[in-house]
Design an enzyme around this catalytic site. Structure first.
Site, PDB file in Angstrom:
ATOM      1  N   SER A   1      18.382   3.293  12.194  1.00 43.06           N
ATOM      2  CA  SER A   1      18.259   2.844  13.251  1.00 43.06           C
ATOM      3  C   SER A   1      19.042   1.545  13.159  1.00 43.06           C
ATOM      4  O   SER A   1      18.654   1.216  13.043  1.00 43.06           O
ATOM      5  CB  SER A   1      16.851   2.413  13.957  1.00 43.06           C
ATOM      6  OG  SER A   1      16.445   2.510  14.710  1.00 43.06           O
TER       7      SER A   1
ATOM      8  N   TYR B   1       4.728  -0.528  13.368  1.00 45.21           N
ATOM      9  CA  TYR B   1       4.026   0.289  15.260  1.00 45.21           C
ATOM     10  C   TYR B   1       2.800   0.200  14.883  1.00 45.21           C
ATOM     11  O   TYR B   1       1.691   1.094  14.099  1.00 45.21           O
ATOM     12  CB  TYR B   1       5.001   1.102  15.800  1.00 45.21           C
ATOM     13  CG  TYR B   1       5.524   1.436  15.757  1.00 45.21           C
ATOM     14  CD1 TYR B   1       7.125   0.663  15.913  1.00 45.21           C
ATOM     15  CD2 TYR B   1       6.775   2.686  16.096  1.00 45.21           C
ATOM     16  CE1 TYR B   1       8.293   0.096  16.541  1.00 45.21           C
ATOM     17  CE2 TYR B   1       8.530   3.007  16.624  1.00 45.21           C
ATOM     18  CZ  TYR B   1       9.293   1.538  16.423  1.00 45.21           C
ATOM     19  OH  TYR B   1      10.044   1.649  17.116  1.00 45.21           O
TER      20      TYR B   1
ATOM     21  N   TRP C   1       6.327   3.687  19.724  1.00 43.85           N
ATOM     22  CA  TRP C   1       6.745   2.477  19.704  1.00 43.85           C
ATOM     23  C   TRP C   1       4.753   1.481  20.238  1.00 43.85           C
ATOM     24  O   TRP C   1       4.273   0.977  20.040  1.00 43.85           O
ATOM     25  CB  TRP C   1       7.552   1.753  19.422  1.00 43.85           C
ATOM     26  CG  TRP C   1       7.615  -0.077  20.040  1.00 43.85           C
ATOM     27  CD1 TRP C   1       6.749  -0.763  19.280  1.00 43.85           C
ATOM     28  CD2 TRP C   1       8.209  -0.421  20.312  1.00 43.85           C
ATOM     29  NE1 TRP C   1       6.923  -2.131  19.995  1.00 43.85           N
ATOM     30  CE2 TRP C   1       7.889  -2.066  19.987  1.00 43.85           C
ATOM     31  CE3 TRP C   1       9.854  -0.759  21.227  1.00 43.85           C
ATOM     32  CZ2 TRP C   1       8.628  -3.080  20.410  1.00 43.85           C
ATOM     33  CZ3 TRP C   1      10.622  -1.888  21.964  1.00 43.85           C
ATOM     34  CH2 TRP C   1       9.846  -2.606  21.290  1.00 43.85           C
TER      35      TRP C   1
ATOM     36  N   ASP D   1       8.595   9.819  16.408  1.00 43.15           N
ATOM     37  CA  ASP D   1       9.925   8.753  16.248  1.00 43.15           C
ATOM     38  C   ASP D   1       8.590   7.422  16.276  1.00 43.15           C
ATOM     39  O   ASP D   1       8.154   7.742  16.895  1.00 43.15           O
ATOM     40  CB  ASP D   1      11.076   8.070  16.953  1.00 43.15           C
ATOM     41  CG  ASP D   1      11.521   6.838  16.621  1.00 43.15           C
ATOM     42  OD1 ASP D   1      12.217   7.576  15.028  1.00 43.15           O
ATOM     43  OD2 ASP D   1      11.439   6.377  16.751  1.00 43.15           O
TER      44      ASP D   1
ATOM     45  N   HIS E   1      15.745   0.172   9.151  1.00 45.68           N
ATOM     46  CA  HIS E   1      15.013   0.131  11.110  1.00 45.68           C
ATOM     47  C   HIS E   1      15.946  -1.596  11.370  1.00 45.68           C
ATOM     48  O   HIS E   1      15.330  -2.622  11.231  1.00 45.68           O
ATOM     49  CB  HIS E   1      13.386  -0.414  10.801  1.00 45.68           C
ATOM     50  CG  HIS E   1      12.340  -0.754  12.445  1.00 45.68           C
ATOM     51  ND1 HIS E   1      11.471  -0.663  11.665  1.00 45.68           N
ATOM     52  CD2 HIS E   1      13.036  -0.430  13.439  1.00 45.68           C
ATOM     53  CE1 HIS E   1      11.092  -0.315  13.301  1.00 45.68           C
ATOM     54  NE2 HIS E   1      12.378  -0.405  14.104  1.00 45.68           N
TER      55      HIS E   1
END
Length: 328
Positions: A153, A56, A21, A51, A122
């Site tokens: 997630s 992002y 991220w 990941d 997500h």
């Protein structure tokens, strides 16, 4: 770097992965040179799990990963990405076949691959977990050869428990750290029983558990720690684990007293997470090579003694749990 089984996928991954991220955005300015350096350092240290997500940096993180892996060559690490947050508005109905297929196709292009190792929904709206047809779409994408596996997630333990009812879900990514201990109860037991991989994100509580922040610390305007403390942009639990900043700073000082010599607080916090055998991989972020190298070294930290573990459980119960435990 020590390895762990990644659930029932048959894959073995490094117990400390690379959370990408920060090299994408929302953590202040990180140059492409710094981003590449951080990823190279993690891979050099033995990291085999990365990941990322399609949002992002609007794909920047995925593209940097693809470029670095192409430059390095050799065996490709396990790369997990996420899909769903590109939907506008971000509501359950947008988790449909057209959108999910388009999101996956875009990630395939960004990551320069013909099949994605792992795609995670997500942090979708809770309603999505009650729509079997969404998971059916993911099954179809597996059959089509676009993704090898899929997972979720989540924000909440309850979402994780619901998601694991779907047989195709091989992994759950969840926040778990010294300040967010609820997953260690029913969720970890169920994940182990079902052989579902557990990916731990926000392991350092957005940097709080590095011990380097104080009341005067300033964050850049584009850093979520400046603009999302009350959930203005996304779930507030993603920022400082949802713990009020002043409460967290006081608790950090109590944690500091438990950290052994020659170990950083960040490494101590990562080792605390790895004490839980249900955890498959923890994914700290890094803005530069030095941070990535230090994170990776946590795999070599000795196991924490029982009295330290109990002291941290007590700290959570007494100071932190009233603020977060029933929310996530």
């Amino acid at each position: 770097m020590k390895d762990r089984q990644f659930g029932r996928t048959g894959r073995v991954v490094s117990e400390i992965g690379f959370g990408a991220w920060a090299i994408g955005g929302a953590w202040g300015d990180v140059s492409e040179e710094e981003a590449r350096g951080a990823l190279h350092a993690a891979l050099d240290a033995g990291t085999t799990f990365i990941d990322t997500a399609d949002v992002y940096g609007d794909g920047r993180s995925e593209r940097i990963i693809a470029d670095v892996l192409k430059a390095r060559g050799g065996e490709r690490p396990y790369v997990a990405t996420k899909a769903g947050r590109r939907a506008v508005p971000h509501v359950a109905d947008e988790y449909n076949r057209k959108n999910l297929t388009a999101f996956v196709d875009r990630s395939l292009q960004n990551l320069s691959t013909d099949c994605l190792d792992l795609v995670q929904l997500h942090c979708p709206p809770t309603e999505v977990y009650y729509r079997p047809e969404v998971f059916g779409i993911l099954d179809d994408l597996v059959q089509a050869g676009k993704i090898r596996n899929y997972g979720v997630s989540v924000e909440k333990v309850e979402e994780a428990l619901k998601a694991m009812e779907y047989p195709g879900v091989v992994s759950v990514q969840i926040i778990y750290n010294i300040f967010r201990q609820r997953p260690a109860g029913l969720f970890f037991r169920e994940a182990k029983a079902r052989d579902v991989a557990v990916i731990v994100r926000v392991p350092l509580a957005s940097g709080l558990l590095t011990g380097k922040m104080n009341a005067a610390t300033q964050f850049a305007a584009d850093d979520h720690r400046a603009f999302n403390r009350n959930g203005e942009a996304f779930d507030k639990g993603e920022t400082f684990s949802g713990v009020p900043y002043d409460v967290a700073l006081d608790a950090v000082e109590a944690v500091r007293k438990l950290v052994p010599d020659n170990v950083t607080m960040a490494q101590f916090a990562l080792r605390w997470i790895l004490m839980e055998e249900a955890v498959s991989v923890v994914i700290p972020g890094a803005k530069n090579a030095a941070q990535a190298k230090a994170n990776s070294a946590a795999s070599d930290v000795a196991a924490l003694p029982a009295e330290t573990m109990e002291a941290l459980r007590a700290l959570y119960r007494e100071r932190i749990a009233p603020h977060v435990h029933q929310l996530w």
